[in-house]
Design an enzyme around this catalytic site. Structure first.
Site, mmCIF file in Angstrom:
data_model
loop_
_atom_site.group_PDB
_atom_site.id
_atom_site.type_symbol
_atom_site.label_atom_id
_atom_site.label_comp_id
_atom_site.label_asym_id
_atom_site.label_seq_id
_atom_site.Cartn_x
_atom_site.Cartn_y
_atom_site.Cartn_z
ATOM 1 N N LYS A 142 0.877 -1.179 0.000
ATOM 2 C CA LYS A 142 0.000 0.000 0.000
ATOM 3 C C LYS A 142 0.910 1.223 0.000
ATOM 4 O O LYS A 142 1.433 1.622 1.037
ATOM 5 C CB LYS A 142 -0.906 0.010 1.230
ATOM 6 C CG LYS A 142 -1.891 1.170 1.210
ATOM 7 C CD LYS A 142 -2.831 1.116 2.392
ATOM 8 C CE LYS A 142 -3.982 2.084 2.258
ATOM 9 N NZ LYS A 142 -3.618 3.442 1.941
ATOM 10 N N PHE A 188 -1.711 -0.588 -10.489
ATOM 11 C CA PHE A 188 -2.287 -1.731 -9.767
ATOM 12 C C PHE A 188 -3.578 -2.275 -10.365
ATOM 13 O O PHE A 188 -4.068 -3.306 -9.936
ATOM 14 C CB PHE A 188 -2.445 -1.440 -8.272
ATOM 15 C CG PHE A 188 -3.384 -0.308 -7.932
ATOM 16 C CD1 PHE A 188 -4.752 -0.508 -7.844
ATOM 17 C CD2 PHE A 188 -2.884 0.963 -7.659
ATOM 18 C CE1 PHE A 188 -5.609 0.526 -7.504
ATOM 19 C CE2 PHE A 188 -3.733 2.013 -7.319
ATOM 20 C CZ PHE A 188 -5.108 1.794 -7.247
ATOM 21 N N ARG A 208 -17.131 0.476 -1.159
ATOM 22 C CA ARG A 208 -16.159 0.004 -0.170
ATOM 23 C C ARG A 208 -16.655 -1.347 0.276
ATOM 24 O O ARG A 208 -17.800 -1.495 0.668
ATOM 25 C CB ARG A 208 -16.146 0.969 1.024
ATOM 26 C CG ARG A 208 -15.042 0.711 2.011
ATOM 27 C CD ARG A 208 -15.127 1.666 3.184
ATOM 28 N NE ARG A 208 -14.835 3.042 2.846
ATOM 29 C CZ ARG A 208 -13.613 3.526 2.606
ATOM 30 N NH1 ARG A 208 -12.564 2.742 2.653
ATOM 31 N NH2 ARG A 208 -13.442 4.798 2.307
HETATM 32 P P1 AMP Z 1 -7.207 4.962 2.259
HETATM 33 O O1 AMP Z 1 -6.982 6.280 1.575
HETATM 34 O O2 AMP Z 1 -6.455 4.822 3.547
HETATM 35 O O3 AMP Z 1 -8.667 4.598 2.360
HETATM 36 O O4 AMP Z 1 -6.554 3.828 1.328
HETATM 37 C C1 AMP Z 1 -6.910 3.620 0.013
HETATM 38 C C2 AMP Z 1 -5.880 4.270 -0.897
HETATM 39 O O5 AMP Z 1 -4.661 3.547 -0.902
HETATM 40 C C3 AMP Z 1 -6.267 4.266 -2.359
HETATM 41 O O6 AMP Z 1 -7.167 5.282 -2.656
HETATM 42 C C4 AMP Z 1 -4.944 4.403 -3.055
HETATM 43 O O7 AMP Z 1 -4.626 5.774 -3.197
HETATM 44 C C5 AMP Z 1 -3.934 3.842 -2.075
HETATM 45 N N1 AMP Z 1 -3.214 2.636 -2.514
HETATM 46 C C6 AMP Z 1 -1.903 2.429 -2.291
HETATM 47 N N2 AMP Z 1 -1.521 1.242 -2.746
HETATM 48 C C7 AMP Z 1 -2.609 0.651 -3.288
HETATM 49 C C8 AMP Z 1 -2.840 -0.617 -3.900
HETATM 50 N N3 AMP Z 1 -1.878 -1.523 -4.026
HETATM 51 N N4 AMP Z 1 -4.113 -0.872 -4.332
HETATM 52 C C9 AMP Z 1 -5.102 0.035 -4.173
HETATM 53 N N5 AMP Z 1 -4.930 1.244 -3.594
HETATM 54 C C10 AMP Z 1 -3.698 1.550 -3.144
#
Ligand code: AMP
Length: 589
Positions: free
Chosen positions: A252, A342, A417
């Protein structure tokens, strides 16, 4: 179509917050709407002229609207301002003022939805020196021909204060009922909306071709798809419980999500909130088309800032330097990036979102030719807890935030989600178990070293049910001189004279901001609070929830809209989780 029909509907809708009633009013409105105006009506209902991703902003300031009201009514600006201060809403104040109109017009042209829409569109497009005068001219000419009710709702749209409380889902319920006689068809409309992000277009298709048109709804290039989101988990054990036997794990990365639409040399970049961000990344625009082995595609990637010498990933904050209008070329060399792919959602004219994760990943690896600038996000297939732990370690060492876990056999669920994607972050293992993305609603002037900035900010969550921003805490720690300065620059243009009616706060701030900016905060605990408004009365009567010892993490989440901030439900679930953890601990000790 007569604009008065729309204005009357707006009035009815404003008088209720009940979803069923709102739906009923919308159905009645749609039944009176001709096919060729349905998309316009759908945008206007949401206070917009076009879908958000087109970036068309009305941007009329209160002062300018007041001048237009004065021009149209012949009433002094001061008097209008007084009325506005009394009413708190310029639309309603204008209605009172226009009732007392001293200038009477004889040749009254009736106002149609088409005319209002076209005029608003022209206003939005005006730029340059004489644009203010032209805007006043257009607005006052509409007001001249408008009834007081019509004028109220023209002004509310212009000023961005129309709050009918109609969520997208309610509009879709009403469209399904009005055009297919069956609310259950909402699901199909939702799909069309999720792959187009354009409710006006969805409305037009169902009004013209019925539910069959919706069944055949197609993804289109340069029309962004609403992103799939992940549920959070707190531990490897939870991953094992939820993911089953075998699943994919990816790093991530801590960057900016981008949806890349590409056809030949033509390329457009959309942010996570589906704004166009191509101008910030001229290097992507230049380099990516050369490495894509497909006629056209929609791809998803994470843009990450890197240290050019070591190649290490740098935190998200570094990308902020790219968000500027001028001298972008300089920022490109000073703040280099990599693009980490990704997912693939569309390729060679075909929809790919129905394919399983693993099929999409294989396709992605065929389409994108890796080089120094463009890479795939590191991925492995795992079955065991040990493997997750090992990959987690590696990912953290490489400078990422943690892991994304994805089910191998599941399609891409646009706009939702769910548990097919999970995220496991490093912070989740700290005190509260998670960071929160909160909206900056108010500010308190700084003292001492912080004079000339906002030393403390008032923050809120987003309450989806009421479409409001309830306060959750004040935050005054975690700021550096640089971040205070940066926040000051960003927040100053968002200051409002009056508190936005969607803000729900008993606490008085020194200044109020338009609820737009999202920042990341960690805290030690969630507590019941007599002052803050999150989850008011949900856990205990006369109490809301608040954060204890909140701290700004340094992340300004420019890629998120206020409506993407943490919700009341998320806070309630963290609160309950924390209490359960405390109980479990006491039982063990
Ligand atoms: P969050 O913002 O904490 O809800 O996490 C989701 C975000 O992680 C996504 O919107 C992407 O910007 C980011 N992200 C980073 N790595 C990945 C991955 N391998 N697959 C999908 N999203 C990712």
């Amino acid at each position: 179509m007569e604009y008065s029909i729309l204005a009357k509907s707006f009035e009815k809708m404003e008088s209720t917050r009940k979803r069923l009633e709102l739906t009923q009013y919308l159905v009645e409105l749609f039944e009176k709407t001709p096919q060729d105006v349905i998309s316009k009506i759908t945008y206007l209902l949401q206070g917009k002229l076009r879908p958000d991703f087109e970036g068309i902003e009305l941007g009329v300031a209160e002062k300018l609207a007041i001048r237009a009201i004065s021009k149209s009514s012949g009433i002094a600006i001061k008097k209008i301002e007084e009325e506005y201060n009394k009413r708190g809403d310029l639309g309603h104040a204008a209605a009172i003022i226009l009732e007392q109109k001293t200038q009477t017009t004889f040749l009254v042209e009736s106002i149609t939805v088409e005319r209002v829409y076209e005029t608003l569109f022209k206003i939005a497009r005006l730029e340059g020196l004489r644009s203010q005068d032209m805007k006043i001219k257009y607005i006052s000419s509409l007001l001249n021909d408008a009834s007081t009710l019509e004028a109220t709702y023209i002004l509310k749209i212009l000023l961005g204060t129309l709050r009918l409380g109609v969520a997208e889902n309610t509009v879709m319920d009403a469209l399904a009922i009005a055009y297919s006689g069956n609310k259950e068809n909402r699901k199909m409309l939702e799909y069309a909306y999720n792959v187009s992000t354009d409710l006006g277009k969805v409305a037009e298709v169902i009004a013209t071709d019925g539910i069959k048109g919706i069944e055949e709804f197609k993804i289109e290039l340069f029309n962004p798809i609403r992103p799939m989101l992940a549920d959070r988990v707190k531990s490897e054990e939870e991953v094992m419980e939820k993911m089953g036997n075998e699943f994919a794990i990816e790093y991530k990365l801590d960057g900016e999500r981008v949806q890349i639409h590409i056809e030949g040399e033509k390329i457009e970049l959309f942010s996570r909130s589906l704004e166009k961000i191509s101008s910030y990344y001229p290097d992507i625009i230049e380099k990516i088309p050369k490495i894509i082995q497909a006629e056209n595609a929609i791809l998803e990637a994470e843009i990450v800032a890197i240290n050019e010498n070591t190649g290490d990933f740098l935190p998200f904050q570094e990308l902020m330097h790219r968000r500027r209008k001028y001298k972008i070329e300089k920022a490109v060399t000073e703040y280099p990036i990599t693009v980490n792919f990704f997912d693939v959602l569309y390729c060679n004219g075909k929809n790919c979102i129905e394919l399983s994760y693993i099929e999409r990943r294989r396709k992605l690896e065929k389409i994108v030719k890796e080089n120094e600038f463009a890479k795939y996000i590191p991925m492995t297939i795992a079955k065991t807890k040990n493997k997750i732990e090992e990959f987690f370690e590696n990912s953290i060492n490489a400078g990422s935030e943690g892991l994304m876990l994805k089910m191998l056999d599941k399609p891409y669920q646009a706009g939702s989600r769910g548990s097919h994607w999970l995220k496991l972050k490093r912070e989740y293992r700290n005190e509260l178990g998670d960071s929160l993305d909160l909206v900056v609603i108010g500010g308190f002037f700084g003292k001492g070293r912080r004079t000339g900035s906002y030393g403390t900010l008032l923050l809120s969550t987003y309450d989806e049910n009421t479409d409001t921003f309830p306060s959750i805490c004040k935050v005054g720690t975690g700021f550096t001189d640089e971040s205070l300065d940066q926040l000051y620059q960003i927040l100053n243009p968002k200051i409002t004279i009056k508190k936005n009616p969607r803000i729900n706060s008993e606490m008085e701030a020194d200044v109020w901001f338009e609820p737009e900016l999202v920042i990341e905060v960690v805290a030690s605990e969630i507590t019941l609070s007599p002052i803050h408004k999150v989850a008011q009365d949900e856990i205990r009567k006369n109490a809301g929830l608040a954060l204890r010892f909140p701290k700004f993490t340094g992340k300004i989440r420019v890629e998120k809209m206020a409506e993407d901030a943490s919700t009341d439900e998320e806070v309630i679930s963290l609160y309950k989780g924390q209490n359960k953890a405390a109980r479990d601990k006491n039982l063990i000790e």
